[in-house]
Design an enzyme around this catalytic site. Structure first.
Site, PDB file in Angstrom:
ATOM      1  N   GLY A 239       0.794  -1.230   0.000  1.00  0.00           N
ATOM      2  CA  GLY A 239       0.000   0.000   0.000  1.00  0.00           C
ATOM      3  C   GLY A 239       0.821   1.272   0.000  1.00  0.00           C
ATOM      4  N   GLU A 273       4.905  -6.246   1.874  1.00  0.00           N
ATOM      5  CA  GLU A 273       4.511  -6.644   0.513  1.00  0.00           C
ATOM      6  C   GLU A 273       4.364  -5.429  -0.404  1.00  0.00           C
ATOM      7  OE1 GLU A 273       0.754  -8.462   1.374  1.00  0.00           O
ATOM      8  OE2 GLU A 273       1.642 -10.282   2.153  1.00  0.00           O
ATOM      9  N   GLY A 275       4.336  -3.166  -3.683  1.00  0.00           N
ATOM     10  CA  GLY A 275       4.210  -3.375  -5.136  1.00  0.00           C
ATOM     11  C   GLY A 275       4.439  -2.055  -5.837  1.00  0.00           C
ATOM     12  N   ARG A 312      -6.219   2.265 -15.274  1.00  0.00           N
ATOM     13  CA  ARG A 312      -6.355   3.037 -14.033  1.00  0.00           C
ATOM     14  C   ARG A 312      -7.145   4.350 -14.195  1.00  0.00           C
ATOM     15  NH1 ARG A 312      -2.755   4.764 -11.157  1.00  0.00           N
ATOM     16  NH2 ARG A 312      -3.561   3.942  -9.199  1.00  0.00           N
ATOM     17  N   TYR A 316     -10.339   4.177 -11.847  1.00  0.00           N
ATOM     18  CA  TYR A 316     -10.250   4.935 -10.582  1.00  0.00           C
ATOM     19  C   TYR A 316     -10.173   6.436 -10.811  1.00  0.00           C
ATOM     20  CZ  TYR A 316      -8.025   0.379  -9.607  1.00  0.00           C
ATOM     21  OH  TYR A 316      -7.710  -0.949  -9.532  1.00  0.00           O
ATOM     22  N   CYS A 354     -13.753   1.312 -27.898  1.00  0.00           N
ATOM     23  CA  CYS A 354     -15.127   1.793 -28.025  1.00  0.00           C
ATOM     24  C   CYS A 354     -15.794   1.956 -26.668  1.00  0.00           C
ATOM     25  CB  CYS A 354     -15.914   0.844 -28.914  1.00  0.00           C
ATOM     26  SG  CYS A 354     -15.128   0.663 -30.500  1.00  0.00           S
ATOM     27  N   GLU A 355     -15.302   2.839 -25.874  1.00  0.00           N
ATOM     28  CA  GLU A 355     -15.874   3.180 -24.565  1.00  0.00           C
ATOM     29  C   GLU A 355     -15.536   4.645 -24.323  1.00  0.00           C
ATOM     30  OE1 GLU A 355     -17.066   1.043 -21.935  1.00  0.00           O
ATOM     31  OE2 GLU A 355     -16.749  -0.853 -22.994  1.00  0.00           O
ATOM     32  N   TYR A 383       0.394  -1.931 -12.050  1.00  0.00           N
ATOM     33  CA  TYR A 383      -1.034  -2.034 -12.346  1.00  0.00           C
ATOM     34  C   TYR A 383      -1.357  -1.471 -13.730  1.00  0.00           C
ATOM     35  CZ  TYR A 383      -0.923  -2.945  -7.378  1.00  0.00           C
ATOM     36  OH  TYR A 383      -0.612  -3.465  -6.137  1.00  0.00           O
TER      37      TYR A 383
HETATM   38  N1  LLP Z   1      -0.505  -7.158  -0.464  1.00  0.00           N
HETATM   39  C1  LLP Z   1      -1.797  -7.439  -0.717  1.00  0.00           C
HETATM   40  C2  LLP Z   1      -2.467  -8.483   0.053  1.00  0.00           C
HETATM   41  C3  LLP Z   1      -2.485  -6.720  -1.707  1.00  0.00           C
HETATM   42  O1  LLP Z   1      -3.746  -7.011  -1.954  1.00  0.00           O
HETATM   43  C4  LLP Z   1      -1.802  -5.721  -2.431  1.00  0.00           C
HETATM   44  C5  LLP Z   1      -2.486  -4.950  -3.468  1.00  0.00           C
HETATM   45  C6  LLP Z   1      -0.445  -5.477  -2.135  1.00  0.00           C
HETATM   46  C7  LLP Z   1       0.168  -6.209  -1.146  1.00  0.00           C
HETATM   47  C8  LLP Z   1       0.379  -4.450  -2.877  1.00  0.00           C
HETATM   48  O2  LLP Z   1      -0.079  -3.168  -2.721  1.00  0.00           O
HETATM   49  P1  LLP Z   1       0.821  -1.948  -3.263  1.00  0.00           P
HETATM   50  O3  LLP Z   1       2.069  -1.902  -2.443  1.00  0.00           O
HETATM   51  O4  LLP Z   1       1.089  -2.190  -4.691  1.00  0.00           O
HETATM   52  O5  LLP Z   1      -0.029  -0.742  -3.065  1.00  0.00           O
HETATM   53  N2  LLP Z   1      -5.217  -1.899  -9.182  1.00  0.00           N
HETATM   54  C9  LLP Z   1      -5.076  -0.907  -8.137  1.00  0.00           C
HETATM   55  C10 LLP Z   1      -4.313  -1.407  -6.942  1.00  0.00           C
HETATM   56  C11 LLP Z   1      -4.902  -2.648  -6.313  1.00  0.00           C
HETATM   57  C12 LLP Z   1      -4.053  -3.185  -5.201  1.00  0.00           C
HETATM   58  C13 LLP Z   1      -4.519  -4.517  -4.779  1.00  0.00           C
HETATM   59  N3  LLP Z   1      -3.746  -5.099  -3.732  1.00  0.00           N
HETATM   60  C14 LLP Z   1      -4.426   0.339  -8.745  1.00  0.00           C
HETATM   61  O6  LLP Z   1      -4.112   0.338  -9.932  1.00  0.00           O
HETATM   62  O7  LLP Z   1      -4.259   1.329  -8.068  1.00  0.00           O
END
Ligand code: LLP
Length: 447
Positions: A239, A273, A275, A312, A316, A354-355, A383
């Site tokens: 997150g 975790e 990302g 995205r 969002y 087409c959206e 993402y």
């Molecule tokens: N751990 C778990 C259990 C998760 O569900 C997620 C992301 C992460 C770690 C990694 O989160 P990060 O560090 O990347 O924020 N598609 C959306 C984001 C969805 C995230 C889902 N879970 C976007 O494009 O903003």
């Protein structure tokens, strides 16, 4: 922040000119900077060093196996949420002990595959899942580690669709139910219920939600210890934000400043975790202008990338900075929408899908653009490709990894054959492709 910078008016990824990449590999094209992945990972590791945590890169943010290999070589493990992601992590050479597996609905097959791979930690998201899991573990008679994903009911103050730590979301078990689940499954051998997993949302740009959720998690772990459970693991999830505009997210050190003091000296193994914070600014999309058209007061810049390459903005309302690759005098000083140049024209940058939700940027002041111009869409390392689709039977784009002056195609552009490959079934479908008859066979000239 990253290694996408303008030199002499032209965008470069590390030491490689972006327009040359587009000429060589075509567009739309995902371009990644290896040095940016490395820097972001190392910055995170340095910030949290005191806890000596296990970093499990969240594959859902950026899944290319070659990029996973880079992260693996830096010492990262992987957070996976499906059999497919597990497969990718293993093919990237991951140490199975450094794989954690979350997800509200793991199938029996996925659980079996993860058992067989001997992954490090299963993050269990419901009591029902725990029951199935214990049964499977008993049948296999092999010890296996799990954590209970707890929903701390904290508002991460992010987009509704990426909020996961509030009670009304489907993730994890309620905090109040957690101790009861531990108690009811006190003897769940050969499963070792070693602690808890938290992940409250993404991106989380405020520090307080982390503080509150981790405080609640630690309190639960202390209570479990008092009740005699041998718990030693806290997975605090991901997150952590990325700089889509520059300076919009806390730094790794800011997050660590709140999280480390809450966890130090507690005898806990800590897992993170991340990302987006590692991947988002490590990638851009290169896209060509197909057409520019005026419609009433609106000017549309129609490009060859679309919501199929970057969902995205449509999903969002997310902001991604878009700017010409060859900027000449108009090198952007920042990645915010207002630019201090004269003569910019407000445009919507849209794709061919087409959206009406197929836009990459709306109401953006941009230099005059013409057919054939090349644009960069920034912050597209996370993402973006992972959420790509073939909607409108579009071919998924190629991916290139840049390291200094070296470039490597790490995923080829899909072909029409790729579109139909899964539909080539014994039932005789699809019909063999026959090119249309030549004009003279049709008995006439061109119509
Ligand atoms: N751990 C778990 C259990 C998760 O569900 C997620 C992301 C992460 C770690 C990694 O989160 P990060 O560090 O990347 O924020 N598609 C959306 C984001 C969805 C995230 C889902 N879970 C976007 O494009 O903003």
């Amino acid at each position: 922040m990253d290694y996408f910078e303008y030199h002499d008016g032209k965008l470069r990824c590390e030491e490689t000119a972006a327009d040359e990449l587009a000429a060589r590999y075509g567009t739309p094209l995902y371009v990644y900077s290896q040095q940016t992945f490395t820097d972001h990972f190392q910055r995170m590791r340095a910030a949290f060093a005191e806890l000596n945590p296990l970093f499990c890169f969240s594959i859902k943010s950026c899944q290319n196996v070659h990029i996973c290999r880079v992260l693996h070589s830096l010492g990262s493990g992987f957070d996976v949420v499906s059999g497919g992601e597990l497969y990718r992590a293993l093919r990237a050479g991951a140490d199975p002990a450094k794989i954690v597996f979350a997800g509200v609905g793991k199938t029996d097959r996925e659980l079996r595959e993860a058992f067989e791979a001997r992954i490090g930690l299963f993050n269990i998201e419901s009591e029902s899942e725990l029951e199935v899991f214990v049964e499977m573990a008993r049948a296999r008679q092999a010890p296996v580690d799990a954590a209970l994903r707890v929903n701390p009911d904290v508002d991460p103050r992010t987009h509704k669709y990426t909020t996961t730590g509030k009670k009304e979301t489907k993730f994890g078990v309620d905090l109040e139910q957690a101790a009861g689940i531990f108690r009811r499954h006190a003897d769940c051998r050969p499963v070792r219920l070693r602690g808890i997993h938290l992940h409250i949302g993404s991106p989380v740009h405020e520090l307080e939600p982390y503080r509150t959720s981790i405080e609640r998690g630690v309190e639960l772990l202390e209570q479990l210890r008092r009740d005699g459970f041998e718990v030693d693991t806290i997975d605090v999830g991901g997150g952590y934000g990325a700089h889509y505009r520059g300076g919009d997210a806390p730094t790794a050190a800011d997050y660590a400043g709140v999280i480390v003091p809450l966890l130090r000296g507690r005898g806990l193994r800590v897992i993170l975790e991340p990302g987006r914070s590692i991947a988002a600014n490590a990638g851009i999309i290169l896209t060509r202008v197909l057409h520019v058209k005026q419609s009433g007061r609106k000017r549309f810049v129609i490009v060859d990338a679309a919501m199929t390459e970057l969902l995205r903005p449509a999903l969002y309302g997310a902001y991604h900075f878009v700017w010409p690759v060859v900027a000449g005098e108009c090198v952007p000083p920042t990645r915010v929408p207002e630019q201090p140049f004269d003569g910019l024209v407000e445009c919507d940058v849209v794709g061919p899908v087409c959206e009406s939700s197929d836009f990459l940027a709306q109401a953006r002041p941009l230099p005059t653009l013409r057919r054939g111009d090349l644009l960069a869409v920034f912050g597209a390392g996370a993402y973006a490709m992972t959420m790509a689709s073939q909607y409108n039977s579009r071919l998924r784009a190629a991916e290139v990894l840049v390291h200094g002056a070296a470039t490597r195609l790490i995923r080829r552009r899909e072909t029409y054959a790729d579109l139909l490959a899964p539909e080539e079934l014994e039932s005789g479908c699809p019909v063999p492709f026959r090119p249309p008859p030549a004009a003279d066979e049709r008995g006439g000239g061109r119509t």
